[in-house]
Scaffold this active site. Structure first.
Site, mmCIF file in Angstrom:
data_model
loop_
_atom_site.group_PDB
_atom_site.id
_atom_site.type_symbol
_atom_site.label_atom_id
_atom_site.label_comp_id
_atom_site.label_asym_id
_atom_site.label_seq_id
_atom_site.Cartn_x
_atom_site.Cartn_y
_atom_site.Cartn_z
ATOM 1 N N THR A 288 0.822 -1.215 0.000
ATOM 2 C CA THR A 288 0.000 0.000 0.000
ATOM 3 C C THR A 288 0.852 1.261 0.000
ATOM 4 O O THR A 288 1.992 1.253 0.491
ATOM 5 C CB THR A 288 -0.892 -0.020 1.261
ATOM 6 O OG1 THR A 288 -1.506 1.251 1.413
ATOM 7 C CG2 THR A 288 -0.089 -0.303 2.527
ATOM 8 N N ASP A 289 0.250 2.366 -0.476
ATOM 9 C CA ASP A 289 0.952 3.656 -0.410
ATOM 10 C C ASP A 289 1.036 4.185 1.022
ATOM 11 O O ASP A 289 1.811 5.113 1.294
ATOM 12 C CB ASP A 289 0.277 4.688 -1.335
ATOM 13 C CG ASP A 289 -1.191 4.975 -1.007
ATOM 14 O OD1 ASP A 289 -1.736 4.373 -0.059
ATOM 15 O OD2 ASP A 289 -1.779 5.812 -1.722
ATOM 16 N N GLU A 290 0.238 3.608 1.939
ATOM 17 C CA GLU A 290 0.206 4.150 3.307
ATOM 18 C C GLU A 290 1.532 3.972 4.034
ATOM 19 O O GLU A 290 1.778 4.632 5.040
ATOM 20 C CB GLU A 290 -0.913 3.487 4.125
ATOM 21 C CG GLU A 290 -2.273 3.709 3.516
ATOM 22 C CD GLU A 290 -3.431 3.630 4.497
ATOM 23 O OE1 GLU A 290 -3.207 3.586 5.716
ATOM 24 O OE2 GLU A 290 -4.573 3.619 4.021
ATOM 25 N N TYR B 34 -1.932 -0.354 11.114
ATOM 26 C CA TYR B 34 -2.066 -1.044 9.822
ATOM 27 C C TYR B 34 -0.863 -0.758 8.931
ATOM 28 O O TYR B 34 -0.213 -1.688 8.434
ATOM 29 C CB TYR B 34 -3.370 -0.610 9.112
ATOM 30 C CG TYR B 34 -3.373 -0.942 7.631
ATOM 31 C CD1 TYR B 34 -3.426 -2.259 7.199
ATOM 32 C CD2 TYR B 34 -3.291 0.072 6.664
ATOM 33 C CE1 TYR B 34 -3.404 -2.577 5.838
ATOM 34 C CE2 TYR B 34 -3.270 -0.237 5.305
ATOM 35 C CZ TYR B 34 -3.317 -1.557 4.901
ATOM 36 O OH TYR B 34 -3.282 -1.863 3.562
ATOM 37 N N LYS C 170 2.117 -3.263 7.472
ATOM 38 C CA LYS C 170 2.399 -3.472 6.042
ATOM 39 C C LYS C 170 3.851 -3.090 5.742
ATOM 40 O O LYS C 170 4.535 -3.757 4.949
ATOM 41 C CB LYS C 170 1.438 -2.645 5.177
ATOM 42 C CG LYS C 170 -0.002 -3.112 5.178
ATOM 43 C CD LYS C 170 -0.226 -4.499 4.585
ATOM 44 C CE LYS C 170 0.000 -4.556 3.094
ATOM 45 N NZ LYS C 170 -0.377 -5.891 2.535
HETATM 46 P P1 NAD Z 1 -9.720 -7.242 2.441
HETATM 47 O O1 NAD Z 1 -9.685 -6.925 3.896
HETATM 48 O O2 NAD Z 1 -10.938 -6.966 1.657
HETATM 49 O O3 NAD Z 1 -9.382 -8.799 2.216
HETATM 50 C C1 NAD Z 1 -8.374 -9.449 2.903
HETATM 51 C C2 NAD Z 1 -8.540 -10.956 2.669
HETATM 52 O O4 NAD Z 1 -7.465 -11.632 3.360
HETATM 53 C C3 NAD Z 1 -9.847 -11.516 3.219
HETATM 54 O O5 NAD Z 1 -10.432 -12.393 2.288
HETATM 55 C C4 NAD Z 1 -9.419 -12.267 4.478
HETATM 56 O O6 NAD Z 1 -10.258 -13.372 4.790
HETATM 57 C C5 NAD Z 1 -8.019 -12.720 4.097
HETATM 58 N N1 NAD Z 1 -7.160 -12.966 5.265
HETATM 59 C C6 NAD Z 1 -6.995 -12.141 6.342
HETATM 60 N N2 NAD Z 1 -6.137 -12.714 7.216
HETATM 61 C C7 NAD Z 1 -5.753 -13.904 6.670
HETATM 62 C C8 NAD Z 1 -4.865 -14.936 7.083
HETATM 63 N N3 NAD Z 1 -4.216 -14.854 8.251
HETATM 64 N N4 NAD Z 1 -4.684 -15.987 6.275
HETATM 65 C C9 NAD Z 1 -5.353 -16.073 5.078
HETATM 66 N N5 NAD Z 1 -6.207 -15.141 4.654
HETATM 67 C C10 NAD Z 1 -6.392 -14.064 5.426
HETATM 68 O O7 NAD Z 1 -8.453 -6.494 1.825
HETATM 69 P P2 NAD Z 1 -8.263 -5.817 0.393
HETATM 70 O O8 NAD Z 1 -8.765 -4.437 0.455
HETATM 71 O O9 NAD Z 1 -8.737 -6.751 -0.627
HETATM 72 O O10 NAD Z 1 -6.665 -5.730 0.347
HETATM 73 C C11 NAD Z 1 -5.887 -6.807 -0.182
HETATM 74 C C12 NAD Z 1 -4.417 -6.440 -0.095
HETATM 75 O O11 NAD Z 1 -4.184 -5.251 -0.827
HETATM 76 C C13 NAD Z 1 -3.944 -6.164 1.326
HETATM 77 O O12 NAD Z 1 -2.643 -6.680 1.459
HETATM 78 C C14 NAD Z 1 -3.934 -4.645 1.423
HETATM 79 O O13 NAD Z 1 -2.953 -4.208 2.338
HETATM 80 C C15 NAD Z 1 -3.566 -4.273 0.002
HETATM 81 N N6 NAD Z 1 -4.034 -2.971 -0.481
HETATM 82 C C16 NAD Z 1 -5.356 -2.620 -0.344
HETATM 83 C C17 NAD Z 1 -5.798 -1.406 -0.870
HETATM 84 C C18 NAD Z 1 -7.249 -0.973 -0.773
HETATM 85 O O14 NAD Z 1 -7.570 0.161 -1.132
HETATM 86 N N7 NAD Z 1 -8.163 -1.840 -0.347
HETATM 87 C C19 NAD Z 1 -4.894 -0.544 -1.492
HETATM 88 C C20 NAD Z 1 -3.548 -0.925 -1.592
HETATM 89 C C21 NAD Z 1 -3.147 -2.155 -1.089
HETATM 90 O O1 DAU Z 2 -4.135 3.951 0.451
HETATM 91 C C1 DAU Z 2 -4.349 2.568 0.371
HETATM 92 C C2 DAU Z 2 -5.191 2.123 1.557
HETATM 93 O O2 DAU Z 2 -6.509 2.576 1.314
HETATM 94 C C3 DAU Z 2 -5.169 0.620 1.781
HETATM 95 O O3 DAU Z 2 -3.874 0.225 2.129
HETATM 96 C C4 DAU Z 2 -6.135 0.228 2.911
HETATM 97 O O4 DAU Z 2 -6.186 -1.175 3.034
HETATM 98 C C5 DAU Z 2 -7.503 0.762 2.577
HETATM 99 O O5 DAU Z 2 -8.401 0.486 3.631
HETATM 100 C C6 DAU Z 2 -7.451 2.262 2.313
HETATM 101 O O6 DAU Z 2 -7.133 2.975 3.528
HETATM 102 P P1 DAU Z 2 -7.853 4.365 3.906
HETATM 103 O O7 DAU Z 2 -7.769 4.564 5.353
HETATM 104 O O8 DAU Z 2 -7.370 5.463 3.034
HETATM 105 O O9 DAU Z 2 -9.352 3.988 3.417
HETATM 106 P P2 DAU Z 2 -10.783 4.231 4.097
HETATM 107 O O10 DAU Z 2 -11.790 3.850 3.072
HETATM 108 O O11 DAU Z 2 -10.877 3.642 5.450
HETATM 109 O O12 DAU Z 2 -10.822 5.815 4.239
HETATM 110 C C7 DAU Z 2 -10.633 6.679 3.134
HETATM 111 C C8 DAU Z 2 -10.685 8.099 3.633
HETATM 112 O O13 DAU Z 2 -12.031 8.392 4.061
HETATM 113 C C9 DAU Z 2 -9.796 8.348 4.838
HETATM 114 O O14 DAU Z 2 -9.256 9.666 4.759
HETATM 115 C C10 DAU Z 2 -10.760 8.250 6.025
HETATM 116 C C11 DAU Z 2 -12.067 8.757 5.445
HETATM 117 N N1 DAU Z 2 -13.285 8.160 6.023
HETATM 118 C C12 DAU Z 2 -13.378 6.793 6.074
HETATM 119 C C13 DAU Z 2 -14.501 6.192 6.620
HETATM 120 C C14 DAU Z 2 -14.587 4.686 6.703
HETATM 121 C C15 DAU Z 2 -14.333 8.968 6.459
HETATM 122 O O15 DAU Z 2 -14.257 10.209 6.373
HETATM 123 N N2 DAU Z 2 -15.440 8.370 6.994
HETATM 124 C C16 DAU Z 2 -15.558 7.017 7.107
HETATM 125 O O16 DAU Z 2 -16.599 6.541 7.644
#
Ligand code: NAD
Ligand code: DAU
Length: 356
Positions: free
Chosen positions: A132-134, A158, A162
């Protein structure tokens, strides 16, 4: 075949569906099915012999060894993680266990498997770590976007977990020569996104007539990428990325949160007007800010474009329209994930006013 971890989650399931739509190469999908994992996401490939689902934990060394030995994958794509920042603030332990210890166990199992491969399979093998970019921390308004060499400054449990996994992946390449690739991507959105994250939460709350909880002043900036574009970037890096390299993936689409919420409300006003009249914008409610909230993320995605020719196919306007339409058409999926545990989470995070 390839081994995917976390392929029942949001991005992982989109990746598996896209993969099987474009190739006949089978996928072994290892997922623990936490609250975020959902086999409904994979309903369209149920019974497809190219998809082998295994419920299990990436921290289970014996299971990993058995899966690698039995299926002999040519690549591993590692999505499995605890992924929600707000949950990591309430309880970091699961994040340490899965994102750090689990990734470590996976690296160990993959190293042992890869070391024992015959020379040609060993040379062809690769493991792609999805990050992730975080991990880069927060940007000031005028700062340049994150490049691959930006220093690591994670600010939440988190992102720290990562970052730790990224460092382990890097170390396994430098120390053992493990052929790894890492992608650091910005915020994804699209189908099957669990409604604890900003975009799906706003859509489902709007439709349910509930408040739309915007943290702080709503001026935090994120860079949004349609999930299928993230999947195509991962496929491209897996195919042609240089071993040991990091590729940042983003949508060239920085927007403050409040603009995202307004865009969702405007689309819903058009596609499913409120029965009571007026705009969904009336439901916006400013709530207490996230502790340690990162102000701005922005991705410089020039490396993946110049080296590998990847650019996103969707604009934010086209991607968000598809996403809102998907949620409108998939009310059953939404109801399925809004279990008692989901309601408990909403109550804990937002209080009774939003949960009601
Ligand atoms: P998600 O939370 O929707 O899904 C995570 C999945 O991993 C789930 O199916 C869960 O059951 C499985 N899991 C959790 N713990 C586990 C374990 N111990 N063993 C096996 N499976 C397990 O997450 P996502 O949003 O799909 O993100 C997927 C990946 O991409 C993550 O590594 C996250 O850090 C990364 N990522 C997410 C975003 C985003 O915006 N969602 C952006 C950049 C990177
Ligand atoms: O940048 C990549 C990341 O993006 C991934 O690594 C994470 O797994 C993914 O969850 C996401 O993280 P964020 O914290 O940026 O996403 P989230 O959707 O939780 O929040 C996006 C923005 O919106 C953040 O600035 C917080 C704000 N927010 C979020 C929620 C859930 C609100 O204002 N209200 C809300 O209820």
């Amino acid at each position: 075949m390839i081994l995917v971890t976390g392929g029942a989650g949001f991005i992982g399931s989109n990746f598996v569906l896209d993969w099987l739509a474009q190739s006949d190469e089978p996928v072994v999908n290892l997922d623990r099915l936490t609250y975020a994992g959902n086999l409904q996401n994979l309903a369209s490939v149920q019974g497809d012999a190219r998809h082998v689902f295994v419920q299990g934990d990436i921290a289970d060394a014996a299971l990993l060894k058995q899966l690698l030995t039995t299926h002999q994958p040519r690549a591993v794509v590692h999505f499995a993680a605890e992924s929600h920042v707000d949950r990591s603030i309430h309880g970091p332990e699961d994040f340490i266990q899965t994102n750090i210890v689990g990734s470590f166990r996976l690296l160990e199992a993959v190293r042992a498997y890869w070391s024992g491969l015959p020379a040609d399979a060993k040379a062809a093998f690769r493991m792609l770590h999805v990050s992730t970019d975080e991990v880069y921390g927060s940007l000031a308004p005028q700062d340049p976007a994150f490049s691959e060499t930006h220093r690591y400054e994670p600010n939440s449990p988190y992102s720290a977990s990562k970052a730790a996994s990224d460092h382990l992946v890097r170390a396994y390449h430098h120390t053992y020569g493990l052929p790894v690739l890492t992608t650091n991507c910005s915020n994804n959105y699209g189908p099957y996104h669990f409604p604890e994250k900003l975009i799906p939460l706003m859509i489902v709350n709007a439709l349910a007539g509930k408040p739309l909880p915007v943290y702080g002043d709503g001026m935090q900036i994120r860079d949004w990428l349609y999930v299928r574009d993230h999947c195509s970037a991962i496929r491209r890096v897996l195919q042609a990325g240089r071993m040991g390299e990091v590729y940042n993936v983003g949508g060239w689409n920085e927007q403050p949160n409040i603009a995202i919420v307004h865009a969702i409300c405007d689309l819903l006003d058009e596609l499913q007007p409120r029965a009571a009249g007026g705009s969904y914008r009336q439901q916006i409610t400013y709530v207490a800010d996230r502790p340690g909230h990162d102000r701005r993320y922005a991705i410089d995605a020039r490396k993946i474009e110049s080296e590998l020719g990847w650019r996103p196919a969707e604009t934010f306007a086209t991607g968000l329209r598809k996403t809102v339409a998907w949620y409108l058409a998939n009310g059953e999926w939404v109801r399925g994930v809004q279990s008692g545990a989901y309601r408990d989470w909403v109550n804990k995070q937002y209080g009774a006013a939003v949960a009601a």
